[in-house]
Motif scaffolding. Structure first.
Motif, PDB file in Angstrom:
ATOM      1  N   GLU A 119      24.700   0.461   1.035  1.00  0.00           N
ATOM      2  CA  GLU A 119      24.076   0.862  -0.309  1.00  0.00           C
ATOM      3  C   GLU A 119      22.800   0.973   0.061  1.00  0.00           C
ATOM      4  N   GLY A 120      22.407   2.229  -0.501  1.00  0.00           N
ATOM      5  CA  GLY A 120      21.155   2.536  -0.518  1.00  0.00           C
ATOM      6  C   GLY A 120      20.519   2.707  -1.870  1.00  0.00           C
ATOM      7  N   CYS A 121      19.579   2.255  -2.456  1.00  0.00           N
ATOM      8  CA  CYS A 121      18.687   2.628  -3.673  1.00  0.00           C
ATOM      9  C   CYS A 121      17.770   3.287  -3.739  1.00  0.00           C
ATOM     10  N   TYR A 122      17.318   4.049  -4.798  1.00  0.00           N
ATOM     11  CA  TYR A 122      16.126   4.815  -4.906  1.00  0.00           C
ATOM     12  C   TYR A 122      15.782   4.532  -6.419  1.00  0.00           C
ATOM     13  N   ILE A 123      14.357   3.911  -6.452  1.00  0.00           N
ATOM     14  CA  ILE A 123      13.871   3.621  -7.619  1.00  0.00           C
ATOM     15  C   ILE A 123      12.461   4.617  -8.072  1.00  0.00           C
ATOM     16  N   PRO A 124      12.806   5.517  -8.743  1.00  0.00           N
ATOM     17  CA  PRO A 124      11.612   6.329  -9.021  1.00  0.00           C
ATOM     18  C   PRO A 124      10.245   5.784  -9.395  1.00  0.00           C
ATOM     19  N   THR A 125       9.336   6.346  -8.880  1.00  0.00           N
ATOM     20  CA  THR A 125       8.101   6.258  -9.284  1.00  0.00           C
ATOM     21  C   THR A 125       7.256   7.410  -9.480  1.00  0.00           C
ATOM     22  N   ALA A 126       5.954   7.457  -9.818  1.00  0.00           N
ATOM     23  CA  ALA A 126       5.393   8.793 -10.218  1.00  0.00           C
ATOM     24  C   ALA A 126       4.691   9.138  -8.846  1.00  0.00           C
ATOM     25  N   LYS A 127       4.898   8.487  -7.616  1.00  0.00           N
ATOM     26  CA  LYS A 127       4.352   8.825  -6.360  1.00  0.00           C
ATOM     27  C   LYS A 127       5.558   9.145  -5.161  1.00  0.00           C
ATOM     28  N   ASN A 128       6.602   8.371  -5.487  1.00  0.00           N
ATOM     29  CA  ASN A 128       7.616   8.719  -4.413  1.00  0.00           C
ATOM     30  C   ASN A 128       8.774   9.631  -4.618  1.00  0.00           C
ATOM     31  N   ILE A 129       8.569  10.796  -5.686  1.00  0.00           N
ATOM     32  CA  ILE A 129       9.544  11.718  -5.774  1.00  0.00           C
ATOM     33  C   ILE A 129      10.102  12.594  -4.605  1.00  0.00           C
ATOM     34  N   GLN A 130       9.513  12.560  -3.588  1.00  0.00           N
ATOM     35  CA  GLN A 130       9.726  13.125  -2.535  1.00  0.00           C
ATOM     36  C   GLN A 130      10.997  12.635  -1.804  1.00  0.00           C
ATOM     37  N   THR A 131      11.258  11.282  -2.124  1.00  0.00           N
ATOM     38  CA  THR A 131      12.344  10.519  -1.529  1.00  0.00           C
ATOM     39  C   THR A 131      13.458  10.515  -2.484  1.00  0.00           C
ATOM     40  N   ALA A 132      13.526  11.134  -3.570  1.00  0.00           N
ATOM     41  CA  ALA A 132      14.493  11.135  -4.576  1.00  0.00           C
ATOM     42  C   ALA A 132      15.832  11.390  -3.922  1.00  0.00           C
ATOM     43  N   ASP A 133      15.998  12.456  -3.243  1.00  0.00           N
ATOM     44  CA  ASP A 133      17.223  12.986  -2.364  1.00  0.00           C
ATOM     45  C   ASP A 133      17.511  12.462  -0.871  1.00  0.00           C
ATOM     46  N   LYS A 170       0.769  -1.217   0.025  1.00  0.00           N
ATOM     47  CA  LYS A 170       0.061   0.145  -0.008  1.00  0.00           C
ATOM     48  C   LYS A 170       0.747   1.514  -0.091  1.00  0.00           C
ATOM     49  N   THR A 171       2.000   1.298   0.534  1.00  0.00           N
ATOM     50  CA  THR A 171       2.779   2.576   0.843  1.00  0.00           C
ATOM     51  C   THR A 171       3.432   2.977  -0.517  1.00  0.00           C
ATOM     52  N   ASN A 172       3.206   4.206  -0.872  1.00  0.00           N
ATOM     53  CA  ASN A 172       3.658   4.862  -2.245  1.00  0.00           C
ATOM     54  C   ASN A 172       4.387   6.051  -1.947  1.00  0.00           C
ATOM     55  N   GLN A 173       4.145   7.080  -1.107  1.00  0.00           N
ATOM     56  CA  GLN A 173       4.803   8.146  -1.069  1.00  0.00           C
ATOM     57  C   GLN A 173       6.152   8.252  -0.504  1.00  0.00           C
ATOM     58  N   PHE A 174       6.452   7.523   0.847  1.00  0.00           N
ATOM     59  CA  PHE A 174       7.740   7.371   1.275  1.00  0.00           C
ATOM     60  C   PHE A 174       8.074   5.941   1.112  1.00  0.00           C
ATOM     61  N   ASN A 175       8.538   5.506   0.097  1.00  0.00           N
ATOM     62  CA  ASN A 175       8.861   4.200  -0.268  1.00  0.00           C
ATOM     63  C   ASN A 175       9.873   4.592  -1.494  1.00  0.00           C
ATOM     64  N   LEU A 176      11.294   3.881  -0.908  1.00  0.00           N
ATOM     65  CA  LEU A 176      12.396   4.222  -1.657  1.00  0.00           C
ATOM     66  C   LEU A 176      12.620   3.177  -3.107  1.00  0.00           C
ATOM     67  N   THR A 177      12.098   2.113  -3.039  1.00  0.00           N
ATOM     68  CA  THR A 177      11.947   1.310  -4.050  1.00  0.00           C
ATOM     69  C   THR A 177      10.692   0.628  -4.549  1.00  0.00           C
TER      70      THR A 177
END
Length: 389
Positions: free
Chosen positions: A347-361, A257-264
């Protein structure tokens, strides 16, 4: 369906078709609904109109006891409708009201009409005013900190439905029946289409109280001029524990369910998480509470280790606890535990989606460079705002 309807032996023997092919569409609809329920893929909030939706008549004209709710038809149909609405609410669906009315008239119904069941006690938010409903629904979504695409709106007025469909295409707006006797079937269908759930967690059951506590927190925040003083006043406690059979259902639900703060945004099921644990992957759950109440399990981190190297496979937090710096404290506590366990590189990985842009940095703000953080020079920041268990 009866057994004779379910199986057509002609097609079974000729083509090995287990189900009657005439039922293939119904079966497909049923099956997809079960899969959605198992994956916790459901909407979060049901937004309701009031006049001629929750009861028959207009309260501003008929008064709190003149509206049709309970007694003979059509009042009994509206009463059954409200009773059915309370079922998904008890199973974690957030209820909200969006009505063009005078608030004083509605409060009189809430306080004085015993047949009315949808009251302030079961609502997590409401907008009762003369503002357009699309704007009100936006405000409700912002207050609850949920996405518009997690909302379903019910209104008897076709023009109001079209307004919301046009201005808020993310919101689901089902058609409303012409006759009150169709209302029980409507809410049952909406429950099947949007609010099915496979299993309940304690967080689901306490959803209404959690969102009401959020409103109290927001009101308290307005009395402070600086954020740190407000956070201290909340007396926030963070509890971090290993994944276990007790919390795995909730962790899987959050993955789905989690989308907004979800790095991957990896969608792990209960069996997936159990398999990860069997294979030595470290999984921690975060619970958050404060003086207003318990948020329950609202954070998750999954870490794969290989010798002295660790990779953060997943890191997510519920939108309910964002905006307080908890995500940074959570990560720092895990980094501290990894360092104590002999890990040297994370190592930390960020996979962008339409809803998690706030976690990009997020990782960059946490000291990672190109997704890498050496733990040998890393020192945990001192903090006194949060209590960590």
């Amino acid at each position: 369906y009866s057994l004779t309807q379910l199986v057509d032996w002609k097609y079974y023997f000729i083509s090995q078709m287990a189900f009657n092919p005439r039922l293939s569409r119904d079966f497909s609809t049923w099956f997809s609904g079960q899969v959605k329920a198992m994956n916790s893929d459901r909407k979060k909030c049901l937004v309701l109109d009031m006049d001629n939706t929750l009861w028959g008549g207009i309260v501003g004209e008929a008064g709190p006891f003149g509206i049709k709710i309970g007694g003979d038809y059509p009042g009994k149909a509206y009463l059954y409708f409200q009773q059915y609405i309370l079922e998904p609410q008890r199973n974690g669906v957030i209820l909200a009201v969006c009505s063009k009315n005078n608030l004083e008239d509605i409060k009189q119904v809430w306080d004085e009409n015993p047949n009315n069941l949808i009251t302030e006690q079961v609502l997590s938010a409401y907008r009762i005013n003369w503002q357009d409903k699309a704007a009100n629904i936006r405000e409700i979504a912002a207050e609850l900190n949920i996405g518009l695409d997690s909302m379903v709106f019910l209104d008897d007025n076709p023009s109001e439905r079209e307004l919301v469909r046009g201005m808020l295409p993310e919101v689901e707006v089902p058609d409303f029946p012409a006759q009150p006797y169709e209302l029980p079937s409507l809410i049952q269908q909406i429950t099947r289409d949007y609010f099915q759930i496979y299993s309940l967690t304690s967080e689901d059951i306490s959803k209404t109280s959690q969102y009401k506590a959020n409103a109290q927190r927001e009101n308290a925040r307005k009395s402070f001029t600086d954020m740190e003083s407000y956070l201290r006043s909340l007396e926030i406690t963070l509890k971090i524990e290993d994944a276990s059979p007790v919390n795995i259902p909730r962790l899987a639900q959050m993955c789905q369910k989690t989308n907004q703060f979800n790095l991957t945004t990896k969608r792990y099921t209960e069996s997936d998480i159990e398999s990860l644990l069997v294979n030595g992957v470290r999984i921690w759950a975060l619970s958050v509470s404060d003086r207003f109440g318990d948020h329950g399990i609202t954070g998750l981190i999954i870490v794969r280790t290989d010798g002295k190297r660790a990779v953060i496979d997943s890191l997510l937090l519920s939108c309910r606890i964002l905006g307080k710096g908890i995500e940074h404290i959570f990560l720092e506590e895990i980094l501290s535990r990894l360092k104590s366990a002999g890990i040297e590189i994370v190592e930390g990985c960020y996979i962008p989606t339409a809803k998690n842009i706030q976690t990009a940095d997020f990782y960059e703000k946490s000291g990672f460079v190109n997704g890498i953080l050496p733990l040998s020079p890393w020192i945990r920041k001192e903090q006194t705002i949060y209590r960590i268990l």
